[in-house]
Enzyme design. Structure first.
Site, PDB file in Angstrom:
ATOM      1  N   LYS A  28     -13.482 -17.034   0.519  1.00 41.48           N
ATOM      2  CA  LYS A  28     -13.582 -18.366   1.466  1.00 41.48           C
ATOM      3  C   LYS A  28     -14.719 -18.127   2.664  1.00 41.48           C
ATOM      4  O   LYS A  28     -15.350 -18.892   3.013  1.00 41.48           O
ATOM      5  CB  LYS A  28     -12.289 -18.910   1.861  1.00 41.48           C
ATOM      6  CG  LYS A  28     -11.205 -18.889   0.683  1.00 41.48           C
ATOM      7  CD  LYS A  28     -10.071 -19.137   2.044  1.00 41.48           C
ATOM      8  CE  LYS A  28      -8.444 -19.436   0.250  1.00 41.48           C
ATOM      9  NZ  LYS A  28      -7.661 -18.890   1.782  1.00 41.48           N
ATOM     10  N   HIS A  32      -0.298  -8.803  -9.828  1.00 44.97           N
ATOM     11  CA  HIS A  32      -0.566  -9.422  -8.595  1.00 44.97           C
ATOM     12  C   HIS A  32      -0.884  -8.606  -7.774  1.00 44.97           C
ATOM     13  O   HIS A  32      -1.700  -7.943  -6.805  1.00 44.97           O
ATOM     14  CB  HIS A  32      -0.170 -10.790  -8.182  1.00 44.97           C
ATOM     15  CG  HIS A  32      -1.416 -11.857  -8.693  1.00 44.97           C
ATOM     16  ND1 HIS A  32      -2.430 -12.002  -8.052  1.00 44.97           N
ATOM     17  CD2 HIS A  32      -0.017 -12.559  -9.432  1.00 44.97           C
ATOM     18  CE1 HIS A  32      -2.031 -13.656  -8.408  1.00 44.97           C
ATOM     19  NE2 HIS A  32      -1.750 -13.958  -9.449  1.00 44.97           N
ATOM     20  N   LYS A  92      -2.905  -3.995   5.067  1.00 51.75           N
ATOM     21  CA  LYS A  92      -3.634  -5.122   5.145  1.00 51.75           C
ATOM     22  C   LYS A  92      -4.851  -4.917   6.750  1.00 51.75           C
ATOM     23  O   LYS A  92      -5.794  -5.124   6.990  1.00 51.75           O
ATOM     24  CB  LYS A  92      -3.468  -5.660   5.059  1.00 51.75           C
ATOM     25  CG  LYS A  92      -3.223  -7.169   3.651  1.00 51.75           C
ATOM     26  CD  LYS A  92      -3.375  -8.634   3.994  1.00 51.75           C
ATOM     27  CE  LYS A  92      -2.580  -8.952   2.636  1.00 51.75           C
ATOM     28  NZ  LYS A  92      -3.920 -10.670   2.102  1.00 51.75           N
ATOM     29  N   LYS A 110      -4.511 -13.937   7.554  1.00 52.43           N
ATOM     30  CA  LYS A 110      -3.774 -13.419   6.255  1.00 52.43           C
ATOM     31  C   LYS A 110      -2.863 -12.664   6.415  1.00 52.43           C
ATOM     32  O   LYS A 110      -2.090 -12.394   7.383  1.00 52.43           O
ATOM     33  CB  LYS A 110      -4.801 -12.399   5.431  1.00 52.43           C
ATOM     34  CG  LYS A 110      -4.862 -10.838   6.516  1.00 52.43           C
ATOM     35  CD  LYS A 110      -5.598  -9.730   5.486  1.00 52.43           C
ATOM     36  CE  LYS A 110      -7.313  -9.608   5.743  1.00 52.43           C
ATOM     37  NZ  LYS A 110      -7.187 -10.454   4.163  1.00 52.43           N
ATOM     38  N   ARG A 111      -1.669 -12.751   5.676  1.00 45.77           N
ATOM     39  CA  ARG A 111      -0.435 -12.186   5.526  1.00 45.77           C
ATOM     40  C   ARG A 111      -0.298 -10.625   6.445  1.00 45.77           C
ATOM     41  O   ARG A 111      -1.290  -9.819   6.141  1.00 45.77           O
ATOM     42  CB  ARG A 111       0.432 -12.160   4.897  1.00 45.77           C
ATOM     43  CG  ARG A 111       1.044 -13.271   3.851  1.00 45.77           C
ATOM     44  CD  ARG A 111       2.283 -14.026   4.727  1.00 45.77           C
ATOM     45  NE  ARG A 111       2.796 -13.201   4.848  1.00 45.77           N
ATOM     46  CZ  ARG A 111       4.259 -13.613   4.633  1.00 45.77           C
ATOM     47  NH1 ARG A 111       3.901 -14.960   4.233  1.00 45.77           N
ATOM     48  NH2 ARG A 111       5.394 -13.669   4.998  1.00 45.77           N
ATOM     49  N   THR A 113      -8.429 -13.900  -1.530  1.00 39.58           N
ATOM     50  CA  THR A 113      -9.294 -15.050  -1.669  1.00 39.58           C
ATOM     51  C   THR A 113      -9.914 -15.372  -0.562  1.00 39.58           C
ATOM     52  O   THR A 113     -11.161 -16.040  -0.423  1.00 39.58           O
ATOM     53  CB  THR A 113      -8.513 -15.788  -2.745  1.00 39.58           C
ATOM     54  OG1 THR A 113      -7.126 -15.817  -1.326  1.00 39.58           O
ATOM     55  CG2 THR A 113      -8.289 -15.928  -4.185  1.00 39.58           C
TER      56      THR A 113
END
Ligand SMILES: *Cc1c(COP(=O)(O)O)cnc(C)c1O
Length: 820
Positions: free
Chosen positions: A667, A362, A559, A553-554, A663
Site C-alpha cells: 500500500k 500464512h 515486526k 501494523k500489528r 501487504t
C-alpha cells in the site's frame, strides 16, 4: 475512458427523492426529525439500491450457468468502511455528494458516521477483503464465507500510555449494508458420540449423535466489482439458538436454563479473537471455526445437489480456498457429509475432497502453527476426530510405503502430534487434504517448501506454489488518495484502476520536472489532510513540513517496532549530547499505529514505551520540533486510508524470515512512499521491482539470521560494542522516559540484552546507517520525488487483481462469467 458504469438514469433529484422516501418509509422520520443514524442509514440504502439489480442478475446468471464458484473460507474479513467503495462501484459519488448538499447536509460528515466492520485482526483479514473485491472485479463467480462477529477487533485506547481495550460494538445502531436471511439458516451440530453399525455388505456405518446444535443465520453483503456489472456476495454467519434446543428446556419449565442455553449458543459469533500470529487454543474458537465452515460447506453442497451424481460434479462446480488453517476442519466435514450423510465410498469421497480444497499458509513462526488437542476435538466433534484418524492412517501408510523404515519421518509428518500433548496439526491436515498449498510471497513460499513443510514438499513437490499477496487499488489508491489518482488519470488515463500494470506508463513522468512538482504537491496535501485528521481524531498537533516516517501494523516482536523505537531514542540521545543539531536536522515526524493482542504482555510493554518516549520527546524544548512521535490510538482501515497516502517513508523492518508477505508494504509503495526494510516477505519483490536505488535496504538476510542463531546469538555483545546503541538502551533503563523510574521498562531492557529473540540489536547499526542514507536522500526533494514516482510506476504488480489471476492460473482454473 473506462469509467465505472454509472446508473445512467440517476439524477441528483432522483437520488434526493429516494433519500427522503427512505427516511420516511424505513425510518419513520422526516428531514427535520432525522437523527444522525437516520441520515446515514438512508444515504447507505439509497446508494445500495443501485447495486441490487446488478446483484440479482449476477446471481441468476451464475446459477443458470452452473458456474464454477470460488468459495473463499476465511475466519476474518477486515472490510473497512463500505460507503465510499459502494459509491465508487455504482458511479454515484458525485450525485450523492450534490444531493446531500442540496439538502444542506455535509456528505463528508455523514460518511464519517460509518463504523467500519473490523471483522479481522490485520493483514490476513484485510487480504480476504481485497480478494473478494478483486474476484468481483474480474467477474469470477465467488462467495466469501466468514463469521459475522457481533464484536469486531477491540477499540484501542491509551490510559497513561498503556493500551486499554474497549469492545467494538459496531452493530449497536444496525448496519445498512447487510441482508439477513434467517429463513436460509443452517443447523450446525456439536458434541455427543458416534454409533457404529455394519450394513448388509459388512461396511462400517458411522452415525454421529450430536448433543447440541446452533443455527447459522446468513447475512449477505454486496461485493460489487469495479467497472463491471458483476456483484458477488460475502456471506457471514451469525449464531442463533435453535428452537428445538430451547423448547426442550422450556418444556421442562427451566426458564433460566433455557435463556442460558440461548446465550451459550449465541456466544459462538459474539467476538473476534484478537490474536495475532499465535493460536488461541480456546474451545470457543474451535466452535467458531467449525460453525462457519460447516454452514458454508453445507450451503455450497446444497447449491450443487446431494445425489451421488451431483456430488461427483463438485470439482467442476466449486473450489474452496482455505485462508490459513482456521477453516481446515472443512476437510473432515466434507468427508463426513459425503460418506456418512450421502453414502459415498470413502476412497471416492477422499478423491473429491482433495480435489476441491486448497490451502494458503500464512506463517513461518512455528509457535503460530495451529493444533487442536484430541481431547477437545473429540469432545466437540467426535466424528471429525475419527475421520481425521482415518485420513492420517492412510497418509502414514503412504509415507511408510515411500520411505520404508523411516519412522522419524512418519512421526514428523503425521497429522497427529504426540508431544507435548496429543493434538491434530491443522497445517498437516490442510496439506494432506488439499490439491495445492501456497505461500504468500516468493521468499515465503520458498521457506515453506524448504523449512516449514519440507517433508511434504519432498513427497509432493508439485503441490506447492506461490501467490504473492496484493492489495486492491480501488480502496488503497483510488479512494484513499484522490489527489494521486487524478494526477495518474491525467498522465495515463483511467484504466489503471482495473489494470494496475498500466502504472508502468508513469515511468517517463519521473523525469518530468512539472510532474514531479505536481506529485510533491499531492503528497503535501495528503500530509495536511492527515494533520487535520489527527488533530480532530486524536488531538495530536503535527507539523506538516517534516519527513513523515510511518510504521503501522500489528504490534508483534517479530515486526520489530522496538528497532524503530531504538532509532528514535538514538536521535533524541544524540540531540541531548549535542552530536546532532536539531536546527540543521530534517524535521522528522515518526508515526506509529499498532494494536497488541490483549494477552501479549511484551507487545503491550512496547506500546507503553513508544508512548512514553513520545511524551518525553514531544515535550522537550531542546528537541525544537526536529523530532516528533505520534501514536494515534486504534489503527484501523479507515486510518490507514489517510495515513498511508501521507507517508514519505514506509517502515518494513521485520526480522528476515519471519514476515510471510506483508501487504502494508505494498500500500505504501503504491502511494509513493519509499521503503526502508529488510529482505523479508514481499519486500524482496518490491525492491526487485522498484529498483534498489529506490529502496533503503538493510539488515541480515534470512540465511544470515539462521547462521547467527545457530552459532549462538549474544545480544549483550552488540550492546557492549556499540556506543550509540548502549546510550539508547541506557537512556531507557535510566528512567528518562518513565519519570526517573528505572523499573518501568526494566522488562524490555533485560529482554533486549539477554534474549532478543528477534535480533533487534544485531540489526541496529545497519538500521541507523540506512536511516542516515534516508536523511540525506530526503534532503534532495526533487530526487526523492523521482524515486517516489518510480515506486508508484513499478508497483502495479501488487494489485490483488494480479494475485487473483495467479490463483486462477495456478490453482482454481475458474472461468470468468461476465454479466451483461
Ligand atoms: C494492510 C493492513 C494491515 C497489514 O499490514 P502489514 O504491514 O502487512 O502487517 C493491517 N491492518 C490494517 C488496518 C491494514 O489496512
Amino acid at each position: 475512458m473506462n469509467q465505472p458504469p454509472a446508473s445512467p438514469s440517476v439524477s441528483v433529484d432522483d437520488f434526493t427523492t429516494d433519500f427522503i422516501s427512505r427516511l420516511h418509509n424505513s425510518r419513520g422520520v422526516d428531514l427535520e426529525s432525522a437523527s444522525d443514524n437516520d441520515l446515514y442509514s438512508a444515504l447507505a440504502w439509497t446508494v445500495r439500491k443501485h447495486l441490487i439489480d446488478r446483484w440479482l442478475v449476477t446471481k441468476r446468471v451464475q446459477r443458470e450457468n452452473k458456474a464454477k464458484t470460488v468459495a473463499y473460507l476465511s475466519a476474518e474479513y477486515l472490510l473497512g468502511a463500505q460507503l465510499h467503495n459502494m459509491l465508487l462501484a455504482s458511479g454515484l459519488g458525485t450525485v450523492a455528494r450534490e444531493s446531500m448538499a442540496s439538502l444542506g447536509l455535509s456528505f463528508d460528515w455523514l460518511a464519517e458516521l460509518e463504523v467500519e466492520p473490523g471483522l479481522g485482526n490485520g493483514g490476513l483479514g484485510r487480504l480476504a477483503a481485497c480478494f473478494v473485491d478483486s474476484l468481483a472485479t474480474l467477474d469470477i463467480p465467488a462467495t466469501g464465507y466468514g463469521i459475522r462477529y457481533q464484536h469486531g477487533i477491540f477499540r484501542q485506547t491509551f490510559v497513561d500510555g498503556r493500551q486499554v481495550e474497549q469492545p467494538d460494538n459496531w452493530l449497536e445502531l444496525g448496519s445498512p449494508w447487510e441482508f439477513p436471511h434467517p429463513e436460509a439458516s443452517i443447523v450446525v451440530h456439536f458434541g455427543g458420540h458416534v454409533e457404529h453399525t455394519t450394513d448388509a455388505e459388512g461396511n462400517d456405518l458411522a452415525a454421529w449423535k450430536p448433543a447440541w446444535n446452533v443455527l447459522a443465520v446468513p447475512y449477505n453483503y454486496l461485493v460489487p466489482g469495479y467497472g463491471t456489472q458483476n456483484v458477488n456476495s460475502l456471506r457471514l454467519w451469525s449464531a442463533r439458538a435453535t428452537q428445538s434446543f430451547d423448547l426442550q428446556i422450556f418444556n421442562s419449565g427451566d426458564y433460566e436454563n433455557a435463556v442460558r442455553a440461548q446465550t451459550y449458543a449465541e456466544n459462538i459469533s459474539q467476538v473476534l479473537y484478537p490474536e495475532d500470529s499465535t493460536p488461541q487454543g480456546k474451545e470457543l474458537r474451535l466452535q467458531q471455526q467449525y460453525f462457519f465452515v460447516a454452514a458454508s460447506v453445507q450451503e455450497m453442497i446444497g447449491q450443487v445437489g446431494t445425489s451421488l451424481d451431483e456430488l461427483r460434479t463438485l470439482p467442476q462446480r466449486v473450489v474452496f480456498q482455505l485462508n490459513d488453517t482456521h477453516p481446515v476442519i472443512a476437510i473432515p466435514e466434507m468427508m463426513r457429509l459425503l460418506v456418512d450423510v450421502y453414502g459415498m465410498e470413502w476412497d471416492e469421497a477422499w478423491g473429491i475432497t482433495r480435489s476441491v480444497f486448497n490451502y494458503t499458509c500464512h506463517t513461518l513462526l512455528p509457535e503460530a502453527l495451529e493444533v487442536w488437542s484430541v481431547d477437545l476435538l473429540g469432545r466437540l466433534l467426535p466424528r471429525h476426530l475419527e475421520i481425521i484418524y482415518r485420513i492420517n492412517d492412510d497418509f502414514v501408510a503412504e509415507v511408510r510405503e515411500s520411505h520404508p523404515g523411516n519412522e522419524l519421518l512418519v512421526r514428523r509428518m503425521s497429522i497427529i502430534q504426540e508431544q507435548p500433548f496429543r493434538a491434530v496439526r491443522m497445517a498437516h491436515l490442510a496439506t494432506v487434504g488439499s490439491t495445492k498449498v501456497n505461500g504468500v510471497a516468493a521468499l515465503h513460499s520458498e521457506l515453506l517448501k524448504d523449512k516449514v513443510l519440507v517433508d511434504f514438499s519432498n513427497l509432493w513437490p508439485e503441490k506447492f506454489t506461490n501467490v504473492t499477496n496484493g492489495v486492491t487499488p480501488r480502496r488503497f489508491v483510488k479512494i484513499a488518495n484522490p489527489g494521486l489518482s487524478s494526477l495518474i488519470d491525467e498522465a495515463i488515463g483511467t484504466d489503471w484502476v482495473k489494470d494496475l500494470s498500466q502504472l508502468s506508463r508513469l515511468e517517463p513522468f519521473a523525469d518530468d520536472a512539472a510532474f514531479r512538482e505536481q506529485f510533491r504537491a499531492v503528497k503535501a496535501a495528503n500530509k495536511t489532510r492527515l494533520v487535520e485528521t489527527l488533530r480532530k481524531r486524536d488531538g495530536i498537533e503535527l507539523a506538516d513540513d517534516a519527513i513523515f516516517d510511518v510504521m503501522v501494523k500489528r504490534l508483534h516482536e517479530y515486526k520489530r517496532q522496538m528497532l524503530k523505537v531504538l532509532h528514535v531514542v538514538t536521535l533524541y540521545d544524540k540531540i541531548l549530547r549535542g552530536e546532532l543539531d536539531p536546527e540543521s536536522m530534517t524535521p522528522r515526524v515518526v508515526i506509529f499505529g499498532a494494536k497488541a493482542a490483549p494477552g501479549y504482555l511484551m507487545a503491550k510493554e512496547i506500546i507503553a514505551l513508544i508512548n512514553a518516549v513520545g511524551a518525553t520527546i514531544n515535550a522537550d524544548p531542546r528537541v525544537k520540533g526536529a523530532l516528533y512521535v505520534a501514536f494515534p490510538a486504534n489503527y484501523n482501515v479507515t486510518l490507514a486510508e489517510t495515513l498511508i497516502p501521507a507517508a514519505d517513508l514506509s517502515e518494513q523492518i521485520s526480522l528476515a524470515g519471519k514476515e510471510a508477505s506483508g501487504t502494508g508494504n505494498m500500500k505504501f509503495a503504491l502511494n509513493g512512499a519509499l521503503t526502508i526494510g529488510t529482505l523479508d516477505g514481499a519486500n524482496v519483490e518490491i525492491r526487485e521491482l522498484v529498483g534498489d536505488d529506490n529502496f533503503f535496504l538493510f539488515g541480515l538476510t534470512e540465511p544470515e539470521v539462521a547462521t547467527l542463531q545457530a552459532k549462538g546469538y549474544v545480544p549483550s555483545a552488540y550492546y557492549e560494542a556499540n556506543a550509540s546503541l548502549k546510550n539508547a538502551i541506557d537512556l531507557i533503563a535510566s528512567g528518562a522516559f518513565s519519570g526517573g523510574n528505572r523499573q518501568t521498562f526494566e522488562g524490555i531492557v533485560s529482554d533486549l540484552l539477554w534474549h532478543d529473540r528477534f535480533l533487534v540489536l544485531a540489526d541496529y547499526q545497519a538500521y541507523i546507517e540506512a536511516q542516515n542514507v534516508v536523511e540525506s536522500a530526503y534532503a534532495d526533494q526533487d530526487a526523492w520525488a523521482k524515486s517516489a514516482i518510480l515506486n508508484v510506476a513499478r508497483s502495479g504488480f501488487f494489485s490483488s487483481d494480479r494475485s487473483i489471476r495467479d490463483y486462477l492460473d495456478r490453482i482454481w482454473h475458474t472461468p470468468a462469467v461476465p454479466v451483461q
